[in-house]
Design a protein around this motif. Structure first.
Motif, PDB file in Angstrom:
ATOM      1  N   ALA A 239      12.885  19.934 -18.608  1.00 54.14           N
ATOM      2  CA  ALA A 239      13.299  19.228 -19.823  1.00 54.14           C
ATOM      3  C   ALA A 239      13.057  17.726 -19.688  1.00 54.14           C
ATOM      4  O   ALA A 239      12.565  17.073 -20.626  1.00 54.14           O
ATOM      5  CB  ALA A 239      14.780  19.502 -20.103  1.00 54.14           C
ATOM      6  N   TRP A 240      13.380  17.175 -18.519  1.00 54.59           N
ATOM      7  CA  TRP A 240      13.175  15.734 -18.290  1.00 54.59           C
ATOM      8  C   TRP A 240      11.700  15.387 -18.319  1.00 54.59           C
ATOM      9  O   TRP A 240      11.303  14.393 -18.940  1.00 54.59           O
ATOM     10  CB  TRP A 240      13.778  15.347 -16.943  1.00 54.59           C
ATOM     11  N   ARG A 241      10.878  16.193 -17.680  1.00 54.35           N
ATOM     12  CA  ARG A 241       9.439  15.897 -17.597  1.00 54.35           C
ATOM     13  C   ARG A 241       8.799  15.911 -18.973  1.00 54.35           C
ATOM     14  O   ARG A 241       7.927  15.080 -19.280  1.00 54.35           O
ATOM     15  CB  ARG A 241       8.741  16.927 -16.697  1.00 54.35           C
ATOM     16  N   ARG A 242       9.236  16.807 -19.832  1.00 51.29           N
ATOM     17  CA  ARG A 242       8.591  16.939 -21.132  1.00 51.29           C
ATOM     18  C   ARG A 242       8.927  15.786 -22.068  1.00 51.29           C
ATOM     19  O   ARG A 242       8.042  15.272 -22.759  1.00 51.29           O
ATOM     20  CB  ARG A 242       8.993  18.263 -21.793  1.00 51.29           C
ATOM     21  N   THR A 243      10.153  15.336 -22.075  1.00 51.70           N
ATOM     22  CA  THR A 243      10.567  14.386 -23.114  1.00 51.70           C
ATOM     23  C   THR A 243      10.990  13.013 -22.615  1.00 51.70           C
ATOM     24  O   THR A 243      10.997  12.055 -23.390  1.00 51.70           O
ATOM     25  CB  THR A 243      11.735  14.965 -23.926  1.00 51.70           C
ATOM     26  N   GLU A 244      11.339  12.884 -21.333  1.00 50.36           N
ATOM     27  CA  GLU A 244      11.911  11.630 -20.869  1.00 50.36           C
ATOM     28  C   GLU A 244      11.082  10.896 -19.823  1.00 50.36           C
ATOM     29  O   GLU A 244      11.312   9.718 -19.564  1.00 50.36           O
ATOM     30  CB  GLU A 244      13.320  11.868 -20.292  1.00 50.36           C
ATOM     31  N   SER A 245      10.132  11.574 -19.211  1.00 47.63           N
ATOM     32  CA  SER A 245       9.442  10.984 -18.062  1.00 47.63           C
ATOM     33  C   SER A 245       8.413   9.937 -18.447  1.00 47.63           C
ATOM     34  O   SER A 245       7.991   9.135 -17.616  1.00 47.63           O
ATOM     35  CB  SER A 245       8.762  12.089 -17.244  1.00 47.63           C
ATOM     36  N   SER A 246       7.956   9.937 -19.698  1.00 45.03           N
ATOM     37  CA  SER A 246       6.964   8.960 -20.137  1.00 45.03           C
ATOM     38  C   SER A 246       7.215   8.612 -21.596  1.00 45.03           C
ATOM     39  O   SER A 246       8.145   9.131 -22.219  1.00 45.03           O
ATOM     40  CB  SER A 246       5.540   9.507 -19.961  1.00 45.03           C
ATOM     41  N   HIS A 247       6.377   7.746 -22.140  1.00 46.29           N
ATOM     42  CA  HIS A 247       6.580   7.281 -23.505  1.00 46.29           C
ATOM     43  C   HIS A 247       6.110   8.289 -24.544  1.00 46.29           C
ATOM     44  O   HIS A 247       6.319   8.092 -25.740  1.00 46.29           O
ATOM     45  CB  HIS A 247       5.848   5.949 -23.722  1.00 46.29           C
ATOM     46  N   LYS A 248       5.468   9.370 -24.102  1.00 49.85           N
ATOM     47  CA  LYS A 248       5.007  10.394 -25.033  1.00 49.85           C
ATOM     48  C   LYS A 248       5.558  11.752 -24.625  1.00 49.85           C
ATOM     49  O   LYS A 248       5.606  12.087 -23.445  1.00 49.85           O
ATOM     50  CB  LYS A 248       3.477  10.451 -25.045  1.00 49.85           C
ATOM     51  N   THR A 249       5.998  12.537 -25.608  1.00 50.32           N
ATOM     52  CA  THR A 249       6.398  13.916 -25.337  1.00 50.32           C
ATOM     53  C   THR A 249       5.162  14.715 -24.958  1.00 50.32           C
ATOM     54  O   THR A 249       4.143  14.670 -25.651  1.00 50.32           O
ATOM     55  CB  THR A 249       7.066  14.547 -26.578  1.00 50.32           C
ATOM     56  N   LEU A 250       5.240  15.444 -23.854  1.00 50.20           N
ATOM     57  CA  LEU A 250       4.066  16.161 -23.371  1.00 50.20           C
ATOM     58  C   LEU A 250       3.760  17.362 -24.248  1.00 50.20           C
ATOM     59  O   LEU A 250       4.658  18.043 -24.749  1.00 50.20           O
ATOM     60  CB  LEU A 250       4.294  16.621 -21.925  1.00 50.20           C
ATOM     61  N   SER A 251       2.477  17.635 -24.418  1.00 43.69           N
ATOM     62  CA  SER A 251       2.039  18.782 -25.213  1.00 43.69           C
ATOM     63  C   SER A 251       2.331  20.071 -24.448  1.00 43.69           C
ATOM     64  O   SER A 251       2.499  20.058 -23.219  1.00 43.69           O
ATOM     65  CB  SER A 251       0.542  18.689 -25.488  1.00 43.69           C
TER      66      SER A 251
END
Length: 385
Positions: free
Chosen positions: A96-108
């Motif tokens: 959950a963290w990697r997808r939405t919080e780890s960078s400035h873009k939500t991962l596809s």
């Protein structure tokens, strides 16, 4: 009168003995199975990458490293300093963290799937060296992708690429950054291909204008598909002239650690791949070419607009891969034959068909009709031709 033996009591005693024996066996197995060896996140990643290095080109190893550095960051945020303690719940929280919080873009979905495939392989390796509990890797849940999710990836549009390259030609003519963009935008090659080029690979002094790509792992440069990726690629007269002007006017005279003369240089020798990436992030920011910020920011106050190191954080900035994808997508839209494009850009026809052919059914039918008319005229072709 004799007292009959209490068979129930005897049975109970026997059952208790059996239970005690089973508990002893379980305890023994637990003791024997407690073989986990403490290992921290950074050490685990380092050991894993070293183990994979033999079978992978260095660029792939570095891609894995960049991805797993997010896991190291997550562990730091959560106070995890020993991977023996991570559980399935930990993995769900990381996902959950990697997808939405780890960078400035939500991962596809596709990027998340690729990230989690790597995480599963990483954990399987740690299971083998007793760094995490057995079976933990199987608890990594990868998303199921629809066909649309699998083929839909962000890419640099042809119009935007032309705007950037034209701006560089007008205001940064024949600079290093201009040439890097020109090579990626005119050849559709990978970042590693640009990094690998030497002066002797550039042929601009005769009627045949072309560039050679070579896999030279023993001399510090590699191609993704190794020897199979070696090829000669034609370039236009305009591209050749700009490269010549760069070499004559702006290229820093330098050799690399192997005594080779790179095409793209810095004062330290061959330009690093990471710097090539920074040039793409930099110039895909709309404000860099004088356009208004689509996010309503003031470039004079926006941190992402201030330095090249912050450029990747801009929501509109794009990676080198999006330039290549945009090139391949545009060439397919222009009906360049798949076999020709596959050979030029070192990509399989199957991948081209699946990921880069954005034409709809009507476009494809009309193209087939044009080809049939050129070959057969007004007839039907085939047995009726």
């Amino acid at each position: 009168m004799g007292v009959e033996p209490d068979h129930g009591a005897a049975d109970n005693a026997e059952n208790l003995d059996t239970i005690r024996s089973e508990l002893d066996t379980i305890r023994q197995k637990l003791d024997e199975g407690s073989t986990l060896q403490p290992i921290g996140p950074e050490e685990a990643v380092e050991v894993y990458l070293e183990d994979r290095r033999e079978g992978l080109v260095e660029s792939t190893v570095q891609d894995y490293k960049r991805s797993l550095e997010f896991f190291i960051e997550f562990c730091s945020l959560e106070g995890i300093d020993n991977l023996n303690t991570i559980t399935g719940r930990t993995l769900r929280e990381y996902r959950a963290w990697r997808r939405t919080e780890s960078s400035h873009k939500t991962l596809s979905p596709k990027t998340m799937r690729d990230e989690l495939y790597l995480m599963r392989n990483f954990l399987k390796f740690l299971e083998d060296i007793e760094g995490v509990e057995a079976g933990l890797a199987d608890k990594v849940q990868t998303p199921e992708l629809s066909y649309e999710d699998e083929v839909r990836e962000e890419h640099l549009s042809a119009d935007r690429a032309k705007e950037i390259i034209q701006y560089l030609e007008d205001y940064e003519y024949a600079t290093t950054e201009h040439v890097v963009w020109l090579l990626l935008g005119a050849l559709g090659c990978r970042r590693g291909g640009v990094h690998s080029l030497d002066l002797k690979d550039i042929h601009t002094d005769r009627s045949e204008l072309f560039i050679e790509f070579h896999h030279r792992p023993d001399q510090g440069t590699t191609l993704k598909n190794k020897k199979a990726g070696e090829r000669e690629v034609n370039i236009s007269k305009e591209v050749a002239e700009i490269i010549d002007d760069y070499v004559e006017q702006n290229r820093t005279e330098a050799t690399d650690d192997y005594g080779r003369k790179p095409l793209i240089t810095t004062t330290h020798g061959r330009m690093a791949k990471s710097t090539i990436s920074k040039y793409i992030y930099k110039w895909t920011r709309p404000c860099e070419i004088g356009e208004d910020c689509p996010h309503g920011r003031d470039p004079a106050k926006c941190e992402d607009a201030q330095t090249i190191d912050n450029a990747s954080s801009c929501p509109s900035s794009l990676s080198t891969h999006t330039v290549r994808k945009g090139y391949l997508t545009a060439e397919r839209a222009n009906n360049i034959p798949i076999e020709m494009l596959a050979d030029r850009c070192d990509v399989s026809p199957e991948v081209l068909k699946k990921h880069y052919d954005q034409r709809n059914k009507t476009d494809r039918r009309e193209l087939r009709q044009e080809i049939y008319e050129e070959v057969y005229g007004d007839s039907q072709g085939g047995y009726l031709g």
